[in-house]
Each structure stands twice: as structure tokens, then as C-alpha cells.
Motif scaffolding. Structure first.
Motif, PDB file in Angstrom:
ATOM      1  N   LEU A  60       0.842  -1.195   0.000  1.00 16.47           N
ATOM      2  CA  LEU A  60       0.000   0.000   0.000  1.00 16.47           C
ATOM      3  C   LEU A  60       0.875   1.242   0.000  1.00 16.47           C
ATOM      4  O   LEU A  60       1.731   1.407   0.866  1.00 16.47           O
ATOM      5  N   VAL A  62       0.653   4.972   0.708  1.00 21.45           N
ATOM      6  CA  VAL A  62      -0.214   5.932   1.393  1.00 21.45           C
ATOM      7  C   VAL A  62       0.089   7.326   0.871  1.00 21.45           C
ATOM      8  O   VAL A  62       1.226   7.790   0.937  1.00 21.45           O
ATOM      9  N   ALA A 126       3.330  -1.233   3.874  1.00 20.97           N
ATOM     10  CA  ALA A 126       2.823   0.099   3.544  1.00 20.97           C
ATOM     11  C   ALA A 126       3.999   1.057   3.559  1.00 20.97           C
ATOM     12  O   ALA A 126       4.923   0.917   4.371  1.00 20.97           O
ATOM     13  N   VAL A 147      -3.139   3.414   9.191  1.00 20.48           N
ATOM     14  CA  VAL A 147      -2.190   2.535   8.507  1.00 20.48           C
ATOM     15  C   VAL A 147      -2.063   1.212   9.267  1.00 20.48           C
ATOM     16  O   VAL A 147      -2.056   0.132   8.660  1.00 20.48           O
ATOM     17  N   PHE A 157       5.264  -0.828   8.093  1.00 20.58           N
ATOM     18  CA  PHE A 157       5.013   0.513   7.581  1.00 20.58           C
ATOM     19  C   PHE A 157       6.365   1.217   7.561  1.00 20.58           C
ATOM     20  O   PHE A 157       7.003   1.372   8.605  1.00 20.58           O
TER      21      PHE A 157
END
Length: 243
Positions: A60, A62, A126, A147, A157
Motif C-alpha cells: 500500500l 499511502v 505500507a 495505517v 510501515f
């Protein structure tokens, strides 16, 4: 700093007097020709550092903008990559840069506010590049919670964070002046355009990540060089959802 293909002074002024979302819709077709696009050397350094943390199936990006981070994720993820952004204009440019049918993982695009991500815990990785200045400090914890909720247990992340410029240096005064001008603009003009360079201090960021549930570590991005005292010019923040 700007190429001939980049926005004109007038276009930048119109952007600065727009809302954050509208401003990026306007500048989207020329964004990759501005210094605001994350440099390739930063993207490459992060890619090399994160590769050893894998493998990853789903990624992902962001606040994906025109898709620079999606390009990184396509090198790191085996199955699917998703870019999310609130600007329709930026997403249109990203879609054009990664047309359907390209080899590699499937790419999806989602228009949404990162402060309210519409995802179940579906991602192994992410990341985000250059977007955190668009969130006020009071919004940062909520962003990290979103997140966290989008990651599977064990998911990471990651994002780079640069060392602050030395006090009194040209970069220090440039960033201080920019943030001061932006505060004046937002005090006098509506809607606000949120973009600050000095509101993402490492200590505060680590505290907010920890409170959001992450286990946090730092890795030096040695490819980006060191400062005169030997410390890295940039680090990679690695925040892990343990369970």
C-alpha cells in the motif's frame, strides 16, 4: 529547481491559494517536473533497504500522488499493489504511468483520505514518500492508526525521514521561512493549504507510532550519505504491526 516542463509561477500561485486537494488536482499534470517529487535516489535507497525485510505479497502506497511509491512497491511485492490518494488529479497521472497489462503485480487505485483509510488488514507492506507535511501534528496519530489497521499481523510501515538541517544553515532558514509563510497564508486565507516542513520531528513521530501500536526501529540509509559528524543524512523508519 523547476524545469521548463514544470508549473509556471502563476500556476504555483493559484495552487498555493487553493485547498490542499484542489491545489494538487491543479498541479498534477506537471508535478513530476517539480522538486517536490521524491528523487529517484531516495526511492532506490529505500527499495534496497526494504527488500531485505520481505518477502511481501500486497503493498500500500499511502498518499501515492503520481505513483513514485507504487513503482517501489511493484519491485518489492509479488501479487498486488494499491495506491491511495485524495487528489483525483494525482491519481489520474498515476494511472497513466502504470497502465493495465504491465508485467508485475496487479495495481489498484483508490481515492480516499488517508485519515480514514477504507481497507481491512490486507497489506504486508505500507510506505509513504513526501506526504507527511500535509498532516497537522494533531492528525499524525490518527493517520498512523489508520495505517496500522490496514496491515496484516507482521506487516511493516516504512518511510524515509531526513536529518534536520543544521541550525543557522541556508536549508534551516529556507524551511523556517516557508513554514512561517504558510502559517500566515492559512491565517489569512481560506480554504487552508496544509504543507509544512518542520512539523515531523523524529522523536514525536516515533512516539505516535508506538502509541498507535507499532514496534518501531530505525535503519540508516547509507546510500544517501552522512553528515559531517558521521550520522546518516536519512534513516528508514520501520514500524511493525506485531499482531
Amino acid at each position: 529547481m523547476f524545469t521548463k516542463q514544470g508549473p509556471t509561477v502563476r500556476e504555483l500561485a493559484v495552487q498555493a491559494l487553493s485547498s490542499t486537494e484542489r491545489g494538487y488536482d491543479l498541479i498534477a499534470p506537471k508535478f513530476d517536473h517539480t522538486p517536490y517529487r521524491t528523487p529517484d535516489r531516495v526511492l532506490d535507497a529505500v527499495t534496497r533497504e526494504v527488500r531485505g525485510l520481505g518477502p511481501f505479497d500486497a503493498g500500500l502506497d499511502v498518499c501515492c500522488g503520481t505513483g513514485a511509491g507504487v513503482g517501489v512497491l511493484r519491485e518489492l511485492c509479488r501479487e498486488r499493489v494499491t495506491g491511495v490518494d485524495f487528489s483525483a488529479g494525482m491519481l489520474a497521472e498515476a494511472r497513466a504511468a502504470f497502465p493495465p497489462g504491465d508485467e508485475g503485480p496487479v495495481v489498484d487505485w483508490v481515492r480516499a483520505d488517508a485519515r480514514a483509510l477504507p481497507f481491512a488488514p490486507a497489506f504486508d507492506l505500507a510506505l509513504s514518500f513526501g506526504a507527511f507535511g500535509h498532516f497537522l501534528p494533531a492528525e499524525r496519530f490518527g493517520l498512523f492508526v489508520e495505517v496500522y489497521g490496514s496491515l496484516r499481523p507482521g506487516g511493516r510501515f516504512v518511510f524515509p525521514i531526513g536529518a534536520p538541517p543544521p541550525v543557522g544553515s541556508r536549508a534551516y532558514w529556507t524551511l523556517l521561512g516557508f513554514d512561517a509563510a504558510m502559517r500566515v497564508r492559512n491565517a489569512l486565507w481560506r480554504p487552508p493549504f496544509v504543507m509544512y516542513y518542520r512539523t515531523f520531528a523524529l522523536g514525536d513521530v516515533l512516539e505516535d507510532l508506538t502509541q498507535a501500536g507499532f514496534t518501531v526501529g530505525l535503519r540508516p540509509l547509507t546510500d544517501l550519505g552522512t553528515r559531517p559528524d558521521g550520522s546518516p543524512r536519512a534513516r528508514l523508519v520501520v514500524a511493525t504491526r506485531e499482531r
